[in-house]
Design an enzyme around this catalytic site. Structure first.
Site, short mmCIF file in Angstrom:
data_model
loop_
_atom_site.label_atom_id
_atom_site.label_comp_id
_atom_site.label_asym_id
_atom_site.label_seq_id
_atom_site.Cartn_x
_atom_site.Cartn_y
_atom_site.Cartn_z
N ASP A 148 0.81 -1.21 0.00
CA ASP A 148 0.00 0.00 0.00
C ASP A 148 0.84 1.26 0.00
O ASP A 148 2.05 1.23 0.26
CB ASP A 148 -0.86 0.04 1.27
CG ASP A 148 -2.27 -0.47 1.02
OD1 ASP A 148 -2.65 -0.62 -0.15
OD2 ASP A 148 -2.99 -0.70 2.00
N TYR A 203 4.95 -10.50 7.41
CA TYR A 203 4.78 -9.07 7.62
C TYR A 203 4.97 -8.75 9.11
O TYR A 203 4.69 -9.59 9.98
CB TYR A 203 3.37 -8.60 7.22
CG TYR A 203 3.15 -8.43 5.74
CD1 TYR A 203 3.27 -7.18 5.14
CD2 TYR A 203 2.80 -9.51 4.94
CE1 TYR A 203 3.05 -7.02 3.77
CE2 TYR A 203 2.59 -9.37 3.57
CZ TYR A 203 2.70 -8.11 3.00
OH TYR A 203 2.50 -7.95 1.66
#
Length: 615
Positions: A179, A235
């Site tokens: 993102d 992540y």
């Protein structure tokens, strides 16, 4: 031009008529499949000679049948290439004013003068701090990580000038998308590069900003795709521990949580789940807020309390805009002067405290500067700063971390995450994702006045906003004292609106290529492994990723603002966090239903980013 590309035919429109009649008849018969030996009742006879109509010494295949007078038919691959070039040119010329972030133009003379060198299929191991970039995926209109890397490839000679106008010519693929503003300590690109120079990595890095690094370039098999070959992804998500504090009792959500618990007769259970933060807000009011109010006159104090109430009472109108605190007299001045939640008030130590500011009724209002706040506005600023400072002084308990871990454990395994992304229904098979692990580090770290928590998630793949919504759901359940089973309910067909936690805290740790690496030796190739660059990566994370996270949060109060927005919108979108459960919240009837504009950022419906793994 790349060696594997078919050159455009140079023959003119009449090239096909230059051959002898007999040769022309032979070509036409072959190209159109009309030879009797190809049609002797054998199925697929025509197909055996497909591919012979590519441009060559005899020119292009002619039209057959109606319209044949229009001339040669372009080769199919050439047609695709021409169509793609036309679309690209249209976007560049009409939408970005001739300047593209993914197309580097060179003159025909520059291209002709360049020596042709062989391209090799490679995996490029990269790391980056996403601050200031519109995600990783290259596009014409926005500054992206891939855009800068692609330009560096061209500048270093790893991509030829002939191929610099379109990344697709080099077969560029990314392993995991990120993102806007999201970081990656490790990510992988696969493409064809010119890698003859031994110091090509250093050359490429010399053309990149410090916040983007190439760790290494490894040769792969020609069929390698980093996206297809990736088994799973790790992540990390970092957030201030104060994110787990319950909503302020006077906020809209805080009031609804208390009212619902009493109404459902579960107040005692609810309070038990919040036992380790019991009385936090009461102590803040007593020790930090009341002393500020006590120094004010009665009229000023009443006005301060009114403005504080207005700034947290954000009713959503039918036109999807916040209304109350924008419409009341004087509220616009507060919003413009110190922001609704005053993101930089903690840093603004130069301004005087409220009691020292003298009224300036005799001065013309238009002569006021941004620093010359009224006593009311100065007091509002100081009170909001006190709330932020109190949050930063909070230190999480082991019991609260344990409850967060219990919530994260409910994500393990395969579940339907249609509520954790956009534009996917419950029946969409791609909404099912598998989570291998989700761990909260039990040892927080302190940076400045703020304590931070690290969460690490390992999954096969993730959808747009999925990780940020998973974090937000787990945090909301813990901070609101809701039952943990609420997370299980989110996998059901019932649609609920889950906010997405700030992108500031998200970082792609690294992708995994376990199966490919097992076969790599048999191909005569090295495995794709970030371990050999561990020291460089650790240093990079400390200097460029973690530091940026901490500095941005300290300056902008991103997490404070996010939870204040969620807590104070007067809407039923987030009432699933109350004792009323999902039935108390708004259910969107359709994925295309417009949400209030003020909620778009929290829900992710403004689509300001891209899918995190390319799905």
């Amino acid at each position: 031009m790349a060696p594997n590309e078919i050159p455009a035919a140079t023959a003119g429109p009449d090239a096909s008529t230059s051959a002898s009649p007999a040769l022309q008849h032979s070509n036409d018969a072959q190209n159109n499949g009309d030879c009797s030996e190809h049609r002797n009742g054998k199925r697929g006879g025509r197909g055996r000679d497909r591919g012979n109509d590519k441009p060559g010494a005899q020119g292009k295949r002619k039209h057959g049948g109606f319209g044949s007078g229009k001339g040669p038919v372009p080769d199919k691959r050439e047609q695709v290439r021409n169509n793609r070039d036309a679309k690209r040119r249209k976007v560049i010329d009409e939408e970005v004013g001739g300047k593209s972030f993914m197309s580097i133009e060179f003159t025909p003379d520059e291209i002709k003068a360049e020596d042709r060198r062989p391209k090799r299929k490679v995996a490029v191991l990269i790391g980056y701090a996403g601050t200031g970039y519109h995600g990783i995926q290259i596009n014409h209109k926005e500054k992206t990580i891939e855009g800068d890397i692609f330009a560096a490839f061209v500048a270093a000679g790893a991509i030829s000038k002939a191929n610099a106008d379109d990344p697709k010519k080099s077969s560029l693929v990314r392993c995991a998308r990120t993102d806007k503003g999201v970081h990656a300590a490790g990510n992988v690109l696969s493409l064809k590069l010119i890698v003859e120079d031994e110091n090509i990595v250093d050359q490429i890095n010399s053309h990149l900003p410090e916040q983007i690094r190439i760790w290494g370039i490894q040769r792969t098999v020609n069929a390698f795709s980093c996206y297809q070959s990736c088994d799973s992804r790790w992540y990390e998500y970092l957030m201030p521990s104060y994110s787990l504090l319950p909503p302020q009792p006077q906020s809209f959500l805080g009031k609804k949580i208390s009212e619902s618990a009493k109404e459902k007769g579960v107040l005692e259970e609810h309070l038990e789940r919040l036992d380790d933060v019991k009385g936090f807000w009461e102590q803040v009011e007593k020790n930090y807020i009341e002393p500020i109010l006590a120094k004010l006159g009665a009229e000023i104090r009443a006005e301060v309390l009114r403005k504080l109430q207005d700034s947290t009472d954000k009713e959503l109108a039918e036109d999807r805009l916040p209304t109350k605190n924008d419409q009341e007299d004087g509220s616009k001045e507060v919003s413009a002067g110190i922001d609704v939640e005053m993101p930089d008030a903690v840093q603004d130590q130069a301004e005087k405290p409220a009691e020292e500011v003298k009224p300036t009724d005799d001065a013309p209002k238009e002569q006021k500067t941004e620093k010359e706040l009224s006593p009311v506005d100065a007091a509002v600023r100081d009170i909001k700063a006190a709330y932020v400072a109190a949050k930063r002084r909070y230190r999480i308990t082991p019991a609260r971390i344990e409850r967060l871990q219990q919530a994260l454990n409910l994500y393990l395994g395969t579940h339907n995450y249609h509520n954790y992304t956009v534009m996917k229904s419950f029946k969409d098979a791609s909404a099912k994702r598998h989570i291998k692990s989700f761990e909260a580090n039990t040892t927080p770290i302190q940076i400045g006045d703020t304590e931070w928590l690290s969460l690490k998630v390992h999954g096969q793949s993730f959808m747009m906003h999925q990780i940020r919504k998973m974090v937000a759901m787990a945090v909301m359940v813990v901070r609101c004292g809701a039952p943990l089973d609420l997370i299980k309910e989110s996998y059901s067909p019932r649609r609920i609106s889950i906010p997405k936690a700030p992108g500031l805290g998200l970082m792609l740790e690294r992708p995994m290529f376990t199966e490919y690496n097992k076969r790599a030796a048999g191909f005569g190739k090295d495995p794709i492994d970030f371990a050999k660059y561990e020291d460089q990566i650790t240093k990079f994370k400390d200097e460029h990723i973690y530091r940026r996270m901490f500095e941005v949060e300290e300056k902008e109060n991103s997490f404070h603002l996010f939870f204040n927005q969620v807590d104070n919108f007067r809407t039923d979108y987030f009432l699933w966090a109350t004792a009323g459960g999902v039935d108390a919240s708004h259910e969107r009837s359709d994925r295309t239903e417009r949400v209030p504009k003020a909620l778009e950022a929290e829900l992710g419906d403004e689509a300001d980013g891209v899918v995190e793994d390319g799905t």
